[in-house]
Design a protein around this motif. Structure first.
Motif, PDB file in Angstrom:
ATOM      1  N   SER A   1       0.803  -1.218   0.000  1.00 50.77           N
ATOM      2  CA  SER A   1       0.000   0.000   0.000  1.00 50.77           C
ATOM      3  C   SER A   1       0.836   1.268   0.000  1.00 50.77           C
ATOM      4  CB  SER A   1      -0.930   0.005   1.216  1.00 50.77           C
ATOM      5  OG  SER A   1      -1.819  -1.090   1.171  1.00 50.77           O
ATOM      6  N   HIS A   2       2.132   1.120   0.252  1.00 48.29           N
ATOM      7  CA  HIS A   2       3.012   2.286   0.182  1.00 48.29           C
ATOM      8  C   HIS A   2       3.202   2.766  -1.248  1.00 48.29           C
ATOM      9  CE1 HIS A   2       5.565  -1.103  -0.713  1.00 48.29           C
ATOM     10  NE2 HIS A   2       6.607  -0.345  -0.965  1.00 48.29           N
ATOM     11  N   LEU A   3       2.910   1.915  -2.234  1.00 45.26           N
ATOM     12  CA  LEU A   3       3.017   2.343  -3.629  1.00 45.26           C
ATOM     13  C   LEU A   3       2.079   3.516  -3.878  1.00 45.26           C
ATOM     14  CD1 LEU A   3       3.108  -1.085  -5.517  1.00 45.26           C
ATOM     15  CD2 LEU A   3       5.028   0.459  -5.034  1.00 45.26           C
ATOM     16  N   GLY A   4       2.483   4.396  -4.775  1.00 45.27           N
ATOM     17  CA  GLY A   4       1.673   5.566  -5.069  1.00 45.27           C
ATOM     18  C   GLY A   4       0.461   5.237  -5.909  1.00 45.27           C
ATOM     19  N   LYS A   5      -0.519   6.101  -5.880  1.00 44.97           N
ATOM     20  CA  LYS A   5      -1.698   6.022  -6.721  1.00 44.97           C
ATOM     21  C   LYS A   5      -2.037   7.429  -7.178  1.00 44.97           C
ATOM     22  CE  LYS A   5      -2.324   3.996  -3.292  1.00 44.97           C
ATOM     23  NZ  LYS A   5      -1.441   3.414  -2.220  1.00 44.97           N
TER      24      LYS A   5
ATOM     25  N   GLU B   1      -5.010  22.503 -20.227  1.00 46.72           N
ATOM     26  CA  GLU B   1      -6.316  22.883 -19.677  1.00 46.72           C
ATOM     27  C   GLU B   1      -7.306  21.732 -19.843  1.00 46.72           C
ATOM     28  OE1 GLU B   1      -9.638  26.468 -20.098  1.00 46.72           O
ATOM     29  OE2 GLU B   1      -7.770  26.530 -21.247  1.00 46.72           O
ATOM     30  N   GLY B   2      -8.015  21.426 -18.789  1.00 49.16           N
ATOM     31  CA  GLY B   2      -9.012  20.355 -18.830  1.00 49.16           C
ATOM     32  C   GLY B   2      -8.517  19.027 -18.312  1.00 49.16           C
ATOM     33  N   VAL B   3      -7.196  18.858 -18.193  1.00 43.55           N
ATOM     34  CA  VAL B   3      -6.627  17.613 -17.671  1.00 43.55           C
ATOM     35  C   VAL B   3      -6.268  17.813 -16.205  1.00 43.55           C
ATOM     36  CG1 VAL B   3      -4.693  16.000 -17.798  1.00 43.55           C
ATOM     37  CG2 VAL B   3      -5.793  16.810 -19.897  1.00 43.55           C
ATOM     38  N   LYS B   4      -6.769  16.937 -15.366  1.00 43.24           N
ATOM     39  CA  LYS B   4      -6.554  17.031 -13.924  1.00 43.24           C
ATOM     40  C   LYS B   4      -5.701  15.868 -13.438  1.00 43.24           C
ATOM     41  CE  LYS B   4      -9.090  17.369  -9.536  1.00 43.24           C
ATOM     42  NZ  LYS B   4     -10.440  17.351  -8.887  1.00 43.24           N
ATOM     43  N   VAL B   5      -4.691  16.171 -12.633  1.00 44.67           N
ATOM     44  CA  VAL B   5      -3.829  15.151 -12.041  1.00 44.67           C
ATOM     45  C   VAL B   5      -4.107  15.129 -10.544  1.00 44.67           C
ATOM     46  CG1 VAL B   5      -1.470  14.340 -11.716  1.00 44.67           C
ATOM     47  CG2 VAL B   5      -2.083  15.589 -13.809  1.00 44.67           C
ATOM     48  N   THR B   6      -4.529  13.976 -10.029  1.00 44.18           N
ATOM     49  CA  THR B   6      -4.941  13.858  -8.635  1.00 44.18           C
ATOM     50  C   THR B   6      -4.077  12.842  -7.904  1.00 44.18           C
ATOM     51  OG1 THR B   6      -7.226  14.301  -9.316  1.00 44.18           O
ATOM     52  CG2 THR B   6      -6.879  13.432  -7.090  1.00 44.18           C
ATOM     53  N   ASP B   7      -3.458  13.268  -6.819  1.00 44.34           N
ATOM     54  CA  ASP B   7      -2.661  12.376  -5.977  1.00 44.34           C
ATOM     55  C   ASP B   7      -3.601  11.633  -5.030  1.00 44.34           C
ATOM     56  OD1 ASP B   7      -0.936  11.113  -4.224  1.00 44.34           O
ATOM     57  OD2 ASP B   7       0.406  12.822  -4.000  1.00 44.34           O
ATOM     58  N   GLN B   8      -3.700  10.316  -5.181  1.00 43.85           N
ATOM     59  CA  GLN B   8      -4.563   9.494  -4.329  1.00 43.85           C
ATOM     60  C   GLN B   8      -3.746   8.488  -3.524  1.00 43.85           C
ATOM     61  OE1 GLN B   8      -7.422   8.299  -7.576  1.00 43.85           O
ATOM     62  NE2 GLN B   8      -8.906   9.253  -6.193  1.00 43.85           N
ATOM     63  N   HIS B   9      -2.523   8.877  -3.230  1.00 46.13           N
ATOM     64  CA  HIS B   9      -1.573   7.993  -2.572  1.00 46.13           C
ATOM     65  C   HIS B   9      -2.144   7.403  -1.285  1.00 46.13           C
ATOM     66  CE1 HIS B   9       3.016   7.426  -1.606  1.00 46.13           C
ATOM     67  NE2 HIS B   9       2.331   6.327  -1.481  1.00 46.13           N
ATOM     68  N   ARG B  10      -2.882   8.193  -0.522  1.00 43.99           N
ATOM     69  CA  ARG B  10      -3.345   7.739   0.790  1.00 43.99           C
ATOM     70  C   ARG B  10      -4.814   7.330   0.796  1.00 43.99           C
ATOM     71  NH1 ARG B  10      -0.763  11.988   5.057  1.00 43.99           N
ATOM     72  NH2 ARG B  10      -1.663  10.469   6.511  1.00 43.99           N
ATOM     73  N   ASP B  11      -5.419   7.212  -0.383  1.00 43.74           N
ATOM     74  CA  ASP B  11      -6.832   6.840  -0.473  1.00 43.74           C
ATOM     75  C   ASP B  11      -7.053   5.355  -0.708  1.00 43.74           C
ATOM     76  OD1 ASP B  11      -7.381   9.533  -0.222  1.00 43.74           O
ATOM     77  OD2 ASP B  11      -7.546   9.856  -2.391  1.00 43.74           O
ATOM     78  N   TYR B  12      -6.062   4.691  -1.276  1.00 44.48           N
ATOM     79  CA  TYR B  12      -6.228   3.298  -1.677  1.00 44.48           C
ATOM     80  C   TYR B  12      -5.103   2.413  -1.128  1.00 44.48           C
ATOM     81  CZ  TYR B  12      -9.722   4.894  -5.031  1.00 44.48           C
ATOM     82  OH  TYR B  12     -10.845   5.445  -5.609  1.00 44.48           O
ATOM     83  N   ALA B  13      -5.460   1.162  -0.855  1.00 44.48           N
ATOM     84  CA  ALA B  13      -4.487   0.144  -0.480  1.00 44.48           C
ATOM     85  C   ALA B  13      -4.173  -0.698  -1.717  1.00 44.48           C
ATOM     86  CB  ALA B  13      -5.041  -0.742   0.626  1.00 44.48           C
ATOM     87  N   VAL B  14      -2.997  -1.323  -1.709  1.00 41.76           N
ATOM     88  CA  VAL B  14      -2.621  -2.240  -2.783  1.00 41.76           C
ATOM     89  C   VAL B  14      -2.151  -3.547  -2.148  1.00 41.76           C
ATOM     90  CG1 VAL B  14      -1.240  -2.605  -4.845  1.00 41.76           C
ATOM     91  CG2 VAL B  14      -1.874  -0.276  -4.198  1.00 41.76           C
ATOM     92  N   LEU B  15      -2.791  -4.642  -2.535  1.00 41.83           N
ATOM     93  CA  LEU B  15      -2.393  -5.969  -2.087  1.00 41.83           C
ATOM     94  C   LEU B  15      -1.865  -6.737  -3.293  1.00 41.83           C
ATOM     95  CD1 LEU B  15      -4.496  -4.948   0.059  1.00 41.83           C
ATOM     96  CD2 LEU B  15      -5.081  -7.334   0.433  1.00 41.83           C
TER      97      LEU B  15
ATOM     98  N   ARG C   1       3.178 -15.929 -11.576  1.00 45.85           N
ATOM     99  CA  ARG C   1       1.812 -15.581 -11.918  1.00 45.85           C
ATOM    100  C   ARG C   1       1.205 -14.880 -10.708  1.00 45.85           C
ATOM    101  NH1 ARG C   1      -1.479 -17.255 -15.907  1.00 45.85           N
ATOM    102  NH2 ARG C   1      -3.717 -16.937 -15.619  1.00 45.85           N
ATOM    103  N   GLY C   2       0.491 -13.796 -10.930  1.00 49.96           N
ATOM    104  CA  GLY C   2      -0.042 -13.091  -9.776  1.00 49.96           C
ATOM    105  C   GLY C   2      -0.844 -11.867 -10.148  1.00 49.96           C
ATOM    106  N   TYR C   3      -1.330 -11.211  -9.106  1.00 53.35           N
ATOM    107  CA  TYR C   3      -2.246 -10.093  -9.271  1.00 53.35           C
ATOM    108  C   TYR C   3      -1.937  -9.018  -8.233  1.00 53.35           C
ATOM    109  CZ  TYR C   3      -4.819 -13.589 -11.930  1.00 53.35           C
ATOM    110  OH  TYR C   3      -5.154 -14.551 -12.847  1.00 53.35           O
ATOM    111  N   GLU C   4      -2.229  -7.769  -8.611  1.00 53.52           N
ATOM    112  CA  GLU C   4      -2.182  -6.658  -7.675  1.00 53.52           C
ATOM    113  C   GLU C   4      -3.600  -6.096  -7.585  1.00 53.52           C
ATOM    114  OE1 GLU C   4       2.281  -4.883  -7.833  1.00 53.52           O
ATOM    115  OE2 GLU C   4       1.153  -4.677  -9.702  1.00 53.52           O
ATOM    116  N   LEU C   5      -4.078  -5.925  -6.353  1.00 58.38           N
ATOM    117  CA  LEU C   5      -5.455  -5.539  -6.104  1.00 58.38           C
ATOM    118  C   LEU C   5      -5.488  -4.151  -5.480  1.00 58.38           C
ATOM    119  CD1 LEU C   5      -6.492  -8.898  -4.392  1.00 58.38           C
ATOM    120  CD2 LEU C   5      -6.503  -8.373  -6.837  1.00 58.38           C
ATOM    121  N   ILE C   6      -6.169  -3.226  -6.137  1.00 57.99           N
ATOM    122  CA  ILE C   6      -6.280  -1.854  -5.647  1.00 57.99           C
ATOM    123  C   ILE C   6      -7.683  -1.677  -5.088  1.00 57.99           C
ATOM    124  CG2 ILE C   6      -6.113   0.581  -6.253  1.00 57.99           C
ATOM    125  CD1 ILE C   6      -4.288  -0.234  -8.585  1.00 57.99           C
ATOM    126  N   VAL C   7      -7.767  -1.281  -3.810  1.00 58.71           N
ATOM    127  CA  VAL C   7      -9.052  -1.193  -3.127  1.00 58.71           C
ATOM    128  C   VAL C   7      -9.028   0.002  -2.174  1.00 58.71           C
ATOM    129  CG1 VAL C   7      -8.316  -2.722  -1.245  1.00 58.71           C
ATOM    130  CG2 VAL C   7     -10.753  -2.568  -1.829  1.00 58.71           C
TER     131      VAL C   7
END
Length: 376
Positions: A59-63, A140-154, A203-209
């Motif tokens: 979850s320390h990875l950025g989003k 103009e019109g493009v928004k960049v949003t830092d969501q680093h602390r909103d989501y976990a990653v497993l 083989r594996g998966y990363e889950l963003i929640v």
């Protein structure tokens, strides 16, 4: 950040404490390095991923999201890889390079949701800088949003990862470097982005929640994985696994002082694109040739290399430095990535200065461990 209380914590921190985790600082976060118990310890956790299945909290990875009309086109004009080669529902490894030097600000995964939205997952320590650069250049019109602390990653990684996901009702079996957005029945109204990606070679998966749902997802996966021998895995095992694959780590193998060409990441550069940050510098370096290159080293004896150890062609001729080095639990040998002079013959045996003793290493092709059959 020097003090423990200043470090950010994962929404799964209490789960790690209950499992007896040993913690360490990673990019401003306190994260599990390894666990205690029957299946704990770096080697056991590493082996679980190679032979069965392991669950990591990353979850320390950025989003960050880039959204608005032309969002994907903007990402494609700034980051190195060619986003035009993939479509919605696909992911791509790419680089954020410095426009003046061509050095690597960060390596990250871009998830192409549609032309108007791209999800980026950078490294923890570099998220703010990547976001800053993208915000500064956004049209103009493009928004960049830092969501680093909103989501976990497993990260669920290993040969039995499909079965574990299916057992909790999440989609599995989709193509490598693709993702599916799904509901999670254990928590009503919560969505999970199930990405067929990872940093282990298995083989594996990363889950963003969302953070609030992360504990329930962790518990469900651990329970479903019990029949398959699942192990909670810390970032120590993640490091040995990625080193066996030759995957670079920012801050060690790649950095602002290292270009994609030096790091042998030219395959992640869209050379035919009209624009991306660092293009002019990198095109010139591609034509002239890089002064050094990242190589893979395997011990011919019992030496265990570590970062910053000197690499020599002869005892008196230093040609580079180890960037990542460890004991390979799979091979039972010392392995390393090192930046060495491009003049060094790729077949030459090299020496690594291990605490004053020069140990012999052979240059080999990556990956150190072949998981291609299991990854298909």
């Amino acid at each position: 950040m020097s003090s423990e209380h200043a470090l950010l914590r994962s929404p799964l921190h209490e789960r790690h404490e209950a499992l007896g985790a040993k913690f360490a600082e990673f990019g401003g976060w306190t994260m599990p390095l390894e666990y205690t118990g029957e299946r704990g310890g770096v080697v056991k956790e590493h082996t679980a991923v190679r032979s069965a299945v392991g669950l990591f909290d990353v979850s320390h990875l950025g989003k960050a999201t880039v959204s608005g009309p032309g969002a994907a086109a903007y990402v494609n004009a700034t980051l190195s890889n060619d986003l035009g080669k993939i479509g919605p529902g696909q992911a791509q490894y790419t680089l954020c390079c410095d426009d003046e030097t061509g050095g690597i600000v960060d390596d990250l995964i871009a998830y192409f949701q549609d032309d108007d939205q791209v999800l980026l997952v950078p490294n923890a320590a570099n998220t703010a800088e990547v976001v800053r650069r993208l915000v500064a250049g956004a049209p103009e019109g493009v928004k960049v949003t830092d969501q680093h602390r909103d989501y976990a990653v497993l990260a669920l990684q290993g040969t039995s990862s499909d079965e574990v996901l299916a057992a909790v009702g999440l989609p599995a079996g989709h193509d490598y470097m693709s993702f599916v957005e799904s509901g999670f029945d254990a928590v009503d109204g919560v969505g999970v982005v199930v990405c067929r990606t990872g940093y282990t070679g298995e083989r594996g998966y990363e889950l963003i929640v969302e953070n609030e749902a992360a504990p329930a997802l962790w518990d469900a996966l651990m329970a479903a994985g019990e029949p398959f021998g699942i192990a909670a895995c810390g970032l120590g095992a993640r490091d040995t696994l990625r080193t066996e694959m030759g995957y670079p780590l920012h801050g060690q193998d790649i950095s602002l002082d290292v270009t994609p060409i030096e790091a042998r990441l030219g395959w992640a550069v869209g050379w035919k694109k009209d624009a991306f940050w660092g293009r002019t510098k990198l095109m010139a370096e591609k034509e002239q040739g890089a002064r050094r290159r990242l190589v893979a080293l395997k011990a011919t004896g019992r030496g265990i290399p570590r970062p910053h150890m000197g690499v020599s062609l002869t005892p008196d001729v230093r040609v580079g430095e180890v960037t990542s080095g460890t004991f390979s639990p799979t091979l039972k040998q010392g392995i390393a990535l090192a930046l060495v002079s491009s003049n060094v013959n790729p077949d030459a045996e090299l020496g690594v200065d291990i605490r004053g003793r020069v140990e012999s290493f052979a240059q080999v092709k990556l990956p150190f461990v072949d998981t291609s059959v299991r990854e298909s």
